[in-house]
Motif scaffolding. Structure first.
Motif, PDB file in Angstrom:
ATOM      1  N   PHE A 176     -10.477   2.192  -1.711  1.00  0.00           N
ATOM      2  CA  PHE A 176      -9.630   2.458  -2.865  1.00  0.00           C
ATOM      3  C   PHE A 176     -10.579   2.668  -4.038  1.00  0.00           C
ATOM      4  O   PHE A 176     -10.834   1.759  -4.821  1.00  0.00           O
ATOM      5  CB  PHE A 176      -8.685   1.289  -3.131  1.00  0.00           C
ATOM      6  N   PRO A 177     -11.104   3.895  -4.160  1.00  0.00           N
ATOM      7  CA  PRO A 177     -12.118   4.158  -5.191  1.00  0.00           C
ATOM      8  C   PRO A 177     -11.595   3.907  -6.606  1.00  0.00           C
ATOM      9  O   PRO A 177     -10.399   4.041  -6.868  1.00  0.00           O
ATOM     10  CB  PRO A 177     -12.441   5.645  -5.009  1.00  0.00           C
ATOM     11  N   ASP A 178     -12.500   3.533  -7.498  1.00  0.00           N
ATOM     12  CA  ASP A 178     -12.132   3.331  -8.903  1.00  0.00           C
ATOM     13  C   ASP A 178     -11.500   4.593  -9.466  1.00  0.00           C
ATOM     14  O   ASP A 178     -12.014   5.697  -9.282  1.00  0.00           O
ATOM     15  CB  ASP A 178     -13.361   2.966  -9.740  1.00  0.00           C
ATOM     16  N   ARG A 230      -7.409   5.342   0.656  1.00  0.00           N
ATOM     17  CA  ARG A 230      -7.750   6.414   1.585  1.00  0.00           C
ATOM     18  C   ARG A 230      -8.549   5.879   2.756  1.00  0.00           C
ATOM     19  O   ARG A 230      -9.171   4.828   2.672  1.00  0.00           O
ATOM     20  CB  ARG A 230      -8.478   7.543   0.883  1.00  0.00           C
ATOM     21  N   LEU A 231      -8.477   6.621   3.832  1.00  0.00           N
ATOM     22  CA  LEU A 231      -9.251   6.326   5.025  1.00  0.00           C
ATOM     23  C   LEU A 231     -10.486   7.207   4.998  1.00  0.00           C
ATOM     24  O   LEU A 231     -10.376   8.431   4.909  1.00  0.00           O
ATOM     25  CB  LEU A 231      -8.434   6.617   6.283  1.00  0.00           C
ATOM     26  N   GLU A 232     -11.648   6.583   5.064  1.00  0.00           N
ATOM     27  CA  GLU A 232     -12.899   7.337   5.107  1.00  0.00           C
ATOM     28  C   GLU A 232     -13.142   7.725   6.556  1.00  0.00           C
ATOM     29  O   GLU A 232     -13.145   6.877   7.450  1.00  0.00           O
ATOM     30  CB  GLU A 232     -14.054   6.492   4.572  1.00  0.00           C
ATOM     31  N   LEU A 233     -13.351   9.015   6.791  1.00  0.00           N
ATOM     32  CA  LEU A 233     -13.528   9.561   8.126  1.00  0.00           C
ATOM     33  C   LEU A 233     -14.938  10.126   8.268  1.00  0.00           C
ATOM     34  O   LEU A 233     -15.634  10.328   7.270  1.00  0.00           O
ATOM     35  CB  LEU A 233     -12.477  10.652   8.376  1.00  0.00           C
ATOM     36  N   ALA A 252       1.153   5.778   0.688  1.00  0.00           N
ATOM     37  CA  ALA A 252       2.021   4.602   0.654  1.00  0.00           C
ATOM     38  C   ALA A 252       1.379   3.436  -0.095  1.00  0.00           C
ATOM     39  O   ALA A 252       2.073   2.512  -0.516  1.00  0.00           O
ATOM     40  CB  ALA A 252       2.371   4.165   2.073  1.00  0.00           C
ATOM     41  N   VAL A 253       0.069   3.475  -0.279  1.00  0.00           N
ATOM     42  CA  VAL A 253      -0.636   2.411  -0.995  1.00  0.00           C
ATOM     43  C   VAL A 253      -1.120   3.000  -2.315  1.00  0.00           C
ATOM     44  O   VAL A 253      -2.126   3.687  -2.373  1.00  0.00           O
ATOM     45  CB  VAL A 253      -1.818   1.854  -0.164  1.00  0.00           C
ATOM     46  N   GLN A 254      -0.348   2.724  -3.382  1.00  0.00           N
ATOM     47  CA  GLN A 254      -0.595   3.333  -4.685  1.00  0.00           C
ATOM     48  C   GLN A 254      -1.117   2.317  -5.690  1.00  0.00           C
ATOM     49  O   GLN A 254      -0.757   1.146  -5.652  1.00  0.00           O
ATOM     50  CB  GLN A 254       0.701   3.927  -5.234  1.00  0.00           C
ATOM     51  N   ALA A 255      -1.923   2.813  -6.618  1.00  0.00           N
ATOM     52  CA  ALA A 255      -2.499   1.950  -7.652  1.00  0.00           C
ATOM     53  C   ALA A 255      -1.418   1.305  -8.517  1.00  0.00           C
ATOM     54  O   ALA A 255      -1.585   0.170  -8.974  1.00  0.00           O
ATOM     55  CB  ALA A 255      -3.456   2.751  -8.523  1.00  0.00           C
ATOM     56  N   VAL A 256      -0.305   1.990  -8.724  1.00  0.00           N
ATOM     57  CA  VAL A 256       0.755   1.431  -9.575  1.00  0.00           C
ATOM     58  C   VAL A 256       1.413   0.204  -8.948  1.00  0.00           C
ATOM     59  O   VAL A 256       2.095  -0.551  -9.639  1.00  0.00           O
ATOM     60  CB  VAL A 256       1.836   2.486  -9.923  1.00  0.00           C
ATOM     61  N   ASP A 257       1.189  -0.021  -7.662  1.00  0.00           N
ATOM     62  CA  ASP A 257       1.742  -1.196  -6.986  1.00  0.00           C
ATOM     63  C   ASP A 257       0.900  -2.448  -7.211  1.00  0.00           C
ATOM     64  O   ASP A 257       1.278  -3.526  -6.769  1.00  0.00           O
ATOM     65  CB  ASP A 257       1.902  -0.934  -5.488  1.00  0.00           C
ATOM     66  N   ARG A 258      -0.226  -2.309  -7.828  1.00  0.00           N
ATOM     67  CA  ARG A 258      -1.144  -3.377  -8.220  1.00  0.00           C
ATOM     68  C   ARG A 258      -1.386  -4.405  -7.124  1.00  0.00           C
ATOM     69  O   ARG A 258      -2.087  -4.135  -6.183  1.00  0.00           O
ATOM     70  CB  ARG A 258      -0.680  -4.017  -9.510  1.00  0.00           C
ATOM     71  N   GLU A 300      -3.203  -6.298  -1.620  1.00  0.00           N
ATOM     72  CA  GLU A 300      -2.885  -6.998  -0.375  1.00  0.00           C
ATOM     73  C   GLU A 300      -2.861  -6.030   0.810  1.00  0.00           C
ATOM     74  O   GLU A 300      -3.354  -6.354   1.896  1.00  0.00           O
ATOM     75  CB  GLU A 300      -1.530  -7.697  -0.495  1.00  0.00           C
ATOM     76  N   ALA A 301      -2.293  -4.851   0.608  1.00  0.00           N
ATOM     77  CA  ALA A 301      -2.216  -3.870   1.689  1.00  0.00           C
ATOM     78  C   ALA A 301      -3.605  -3.399   2.104  1.00  0.00           C
ATOM     79  O   ALA A 301      -3.893  -3.307   3.303  1.00  0.00           O
ATOM     80  CB  ALA A 301      -1.365  -2.676   1.256  1.00  0.00           C
ATOM     81  N   VAL A 302      -4.463  -3.118   1.149  1.00  0.00           N
ATOM     82  CA  VAL A 302      -5.824  -2.672   1.477  1.00  0.00           C
ATOM     83  C   VAL A 302      -6.584  -3.785   2.187  1.00  0.00           C
ATOM     84  O   VAL A 302      -7.291  -3.532   3.174  1.00  0.00           O
ATOM     85  CB  VAL A 302      -6.570  -2.193   0.211  1.00  0.00           C
ATOM     86  N   ARG A 303      -6.444  -5.009   1.729  1.00  0.00           N
ATOM     87  CA  ARG A 303      -7.111  -6.136   2.395  1.00  0.00           C
ATOM     88  C   ARG A 303      -6.632  -6.293   3.837  1.00  0.00           C
ATOM     89  O   ARG A 303      -7.423  -6.530   4.752  1.00  0.00           O
ATOM     90  CB  ARG A 303      -6.886  -7.428   1.620  1.00  0.00           C
TER      91      ARG A 303
END
Length: 131
Positions: A84-86, A92-95, A105-111, A116-119
């Motif tokens: 989740f780059p600054d 995003r998934l790095e490939l 589905a995992v947006q910065a506005v969800d704070r 939690e989702a990225v973790r």
């Protein structure tokens, strides 16, 4: 947000359609014009609801990402990392080969929910790769 925008679009186009017949612009609007205006509102409201479709489901074998129109499945072995780059709006998934796939589905506005989702995704990724 997508639902609120859809309702707003539908209300605005319906109000405009109702007011078309009463306006004194020199143009004669028919009932068919009013129906068409409401139809445009319905189409735009439906299009805005597409932005509520993104989903992500992950398990021990891989991750399913559904963005606005496209769904893809990635095996954890094909994913280098979950990032989740600054300043980014989405995770995003790095490939391999310097490619990435956005996870809408995992947006910065969800704070906190996004953190939690990225973790959780990173934990599954780490466990699948045996790290």
């Amino acid at each position: 947000m997508a639902s609120a925008l859809a309702v707003l679009l539908l209300v605005v186009f319906t109000v405009v359609a109702v007011l078309l017949r009463g306006s004194d612009t020199g143009v004669i609007f028919q009932v068919s014009d009013q129906v068409a205006m409401i139809g445009v509102g319905v189409l735009l409201a439906g299009a805005s609801l597409l932005f509520a479709a993104p989903r992500v489901k992950a398990d021990a074998e891989g991750i399913d990402v559904r963005n606005v129109l496209v769904s893809r499945r990635f095996a954890w072995g094909d994913v280098l990392s979950v990032s989740f780059p600054d300043g980014a709006s989405f995770a995003r998934l790095e490939l391999p080969d310097d490619e990435y796939y956005s996870v809408l589905a995992v947006q910065a506005v969800d704070r906190d929910r996004a953190v939690e989702a990225v973790r959780a995704l990173r934990k599954l990724h780490k466990a699948a790769r045996g790290e």
